[in-house]
Design an enzyme around this catalytic site. Structure first.
Site, PDB file in Angstrom:
ATOM      1  N   SER A 246     -10.132   1.154   7.059  1.00 31.29           N
ATOM      2  CA  SER A 246      -9.984   0.976   5.658  1.00 31.29           C
ATOM      3  C   SER A 246      -9.186  -0.550   5.290  1.00 31.29           C
ATOM      4  CB  SER A 246      -8.643   2.367   5.669  1.00 31.29           C
ATOM      5  OG  SER A 246      -9.271   3.615   5.927  1.00 31.29           O
TER       6      SER A 246
ATOM      7  N   LYS B 183       0.942  -1.225  -0.263  1.00 31.23           N
ATOM      8  CA  LYS B 183      -0.408   0.052   0.012  1.00 31.23           C
ATOM      9  C   LYS B 183       0.935   0.880   0.256  1.00 31.23           C
ATOM     10  CE  LYS B 183      -3.594   1.841   2.946  1.00 31.23           C
ATOM     11  NZ  LYS B 183      -4.447   2.236   3.949  1.00 31.23           N
TER      12      LYS B 183
ATOM     13  N   SER C 203      -9.135   3.207   2.894  1.00 31.94           N
ATOM     14  CA  SER C 203      -7.816   3.446   2.385  1.00 31.94           C
ATOM     15  C   SER C 203      -7.563   2.601   1.306  1.00 31.94           C
ATOM     16  CB  SER C 203      -7.038   4.326   2.479  1.00 31.94           C
ATOM     17  OG  SER C 203      -6.545   3.568   4.086  1.00 31.94           O
TER      18      SER C 203
END
Length: 464
Positions: free
Chosen positions: A175, A75, A151
């Protein structure tokens, strides 16, 4: 796409080459990533060196580790040596690759994982959809017009589309679990402190984790990533169990379970509620307990969460970025900084009191149950570009209420897992969330495994 465990065990046994697995993943990325925008950076040379090193280790008779040769995405809020970390922001987009790993990524690489590139995230991980000035819009492989969430949206899109077996993720208010719910994946948010952070935060709500297609993969990831680090004073002692073993053997039949469709404060899309409740009933059956619906009374959970991290966001900026480069920020991110400038000690103290009141009401709930089941989100995946819908089931409730049921576990440090509950009438995934007592990560994983055995789910979207 093979599972994490299938790849690792085949590579460790010499039945499969890490470079062959990598070639398969790179081919899938080349074919599908342009439409998905799951990866924002791919470094084939870096990945090939790592895969070749794994194969050399196997050839020498040594064990590369429990993630041997497994390609992964990282990520774009987390550091991986040799790759840039842009935080989904124009402020960082042109930076060179970093020269260090986060503690989390370092542990995964030491276990044999092969980083392929960075996956998309909203700017500084602030919202539940993944669309930025820096990298454009990331799309859900179940429906390209929809978001994979945020996210960890790029990570979810990459795994759900079968581009790589797993990706790293992080969760400060849902997230990991929101993208898992939107894309039909397993999203395990560990207890706060289970996986070390490389730097402190004021709110202490965010944790590292991963997005996977099965519970066993999530358990193996946590076995590798968990454990204390001196740099992070909030980390927990070493786990008392091996999670990969616990998901098959832990006795959870004597625990108290409860279901709530709305946690006493939310408004839920009717189809989401129906799909999630049906799945919850199957969980009760799998653990041999009667279905129990809870009456929940919580103290301002959304308001508490929305104000908890107001100071944290300033840690994302370097000197000279604000206000000089404020125009480069996404509008909602800039407004967040502007509103936090009005905070003073009295207002901060008031926010801490809100949080303490919420923690007390949450503790009272867990006096009644050991495992709480609820929908992961209040709505299915919405449009890819955002914003989240503010109207749910005909009521104007505000955009934050599209994903309100993940926030409590962040505020109170509970482990929580999102499981694929089924599909709505549009063919979009719906998630079921199981929240366990603080530090009892093995319970959340075991409940997920029992549900998985009772109701196996499709591991990938039908077509990216």
């Amino acid at each position: 796409m093979r599972t994490v465990i299938e790849v690792a065990e085949a590579v460790r046994a010499g039945k499969l080459k890490a470079v062959e697995v990598l070639d398969e993943c790179l081919a899938a990325i080349h074919e599908h990533n342009e439409r998905l925008n799951a990866f924002v950076v791919v470094d084939e040379e870096l990945a090939r060196r790592a895969a070749a090193a794994v194969d050399e280790t196997v050839a020498s008779g040594r064990d590369p580790g429990p993630l041997a040769g497994v390609p992964m995405g990282v990520k774009d809020l987390e550091d991986c040596a040799g790759l840039p970390t842009t935080h989904g922001s124009l402020l960082y987009k042109d930076r060179p690759p970093v020269d260090h790993d986060s503690i989390h990524v370092a542990r995964l690489r030491a276990a044999g994982a092969v980083p392929v590139g960075k996956t998309a995230a909203p700017e500084f991980g602030t919202v539940a959809f993944t669309s930025t000035k820096a990298w454009g819009t990331t799309r859900n492989p179940w429906d390209l017009s929809r978001t994979p969430g945020g996210s960890s949206g790029g990570s979810a899109a990459a795994v759900a589309a079968g581009l790589v077996p797993f990706c790293t993720a992080s969760d400060g208010g849902g997230s990991i679990r929101i993208p898992a719910g939107f894309t039909g994946l397993v999203g395990m948010k560990p207890s706060f402190g289970r996986i070390p952070h490389p730097f402190p935060s004021m709110s202490q709500t965010s944790v590292y984790g991963a997005l996977t297609t099965t519970v066993a993969e999530a358990a193996r990831h946590l076995d590798i990533a968990a454990g204390p680090a001196d740099v992070d004073r909030t980390t927990l002692p070493p786990p008392r169990v091996l999670y990969e073993a616990a998901i098959e053997t832990l006795d959870v039949s004597g625990l108290r379970y409860g279901w709530s469709a709305d946690l006493g404060f939310g408004v839920v899309d009717p189809e989401v509620r129906e799909v999630a409740e049906t799945a919850a009933r199957d969980v009760f059956a799998a653990v041999g307990r009667p279905f129990t619906e809870l009456k929940v009374d919580l103290t301002e959970p959304v308001r508490t969460w929305l104000t908890a991290g107001a100071v944290d966001q300033w840690l994302d900026l370097e000197e000279g970025m604000w206000p000089d480069r404020a125009g480069e920020l996404m509008g909602f991110v800039r407004r967040g900084y502007e509103s936090s400038l009005a905070l003073d000690p009295q207002k901060l103290a008031k926010r801490f009191r809100y949080r303490h009141a919420f923690e007390a009401s949450w503790a009272a709930l867990f006096d009644e149950v050991d495992v709480l089941l609820c929908p992961t989100t209040a709505v299915p995946a919405f449009k890819a570009e955002g914003p989240p819908p503010s109207v749910i089931a005909g009521r104007d409730v505000g955009a934050a209420m599209t994903t309100p049921f993940c926030m409590p576990a962040n505020l109170c440090w509970n482990p929580a897992i999102s499981l694929p509950a089924g599909l709505n009438s549009e063919g979009l995934p719906v998630g079921l969330q199981a929240i366990a007592r603080r530090h009892e990560d093995e319970v959340a994983l075991r409940v997920g495994r029992l549900f998985e055995q009772a109701r196996p789910w499709p591991r990938h979207a039908p077509s990216p």
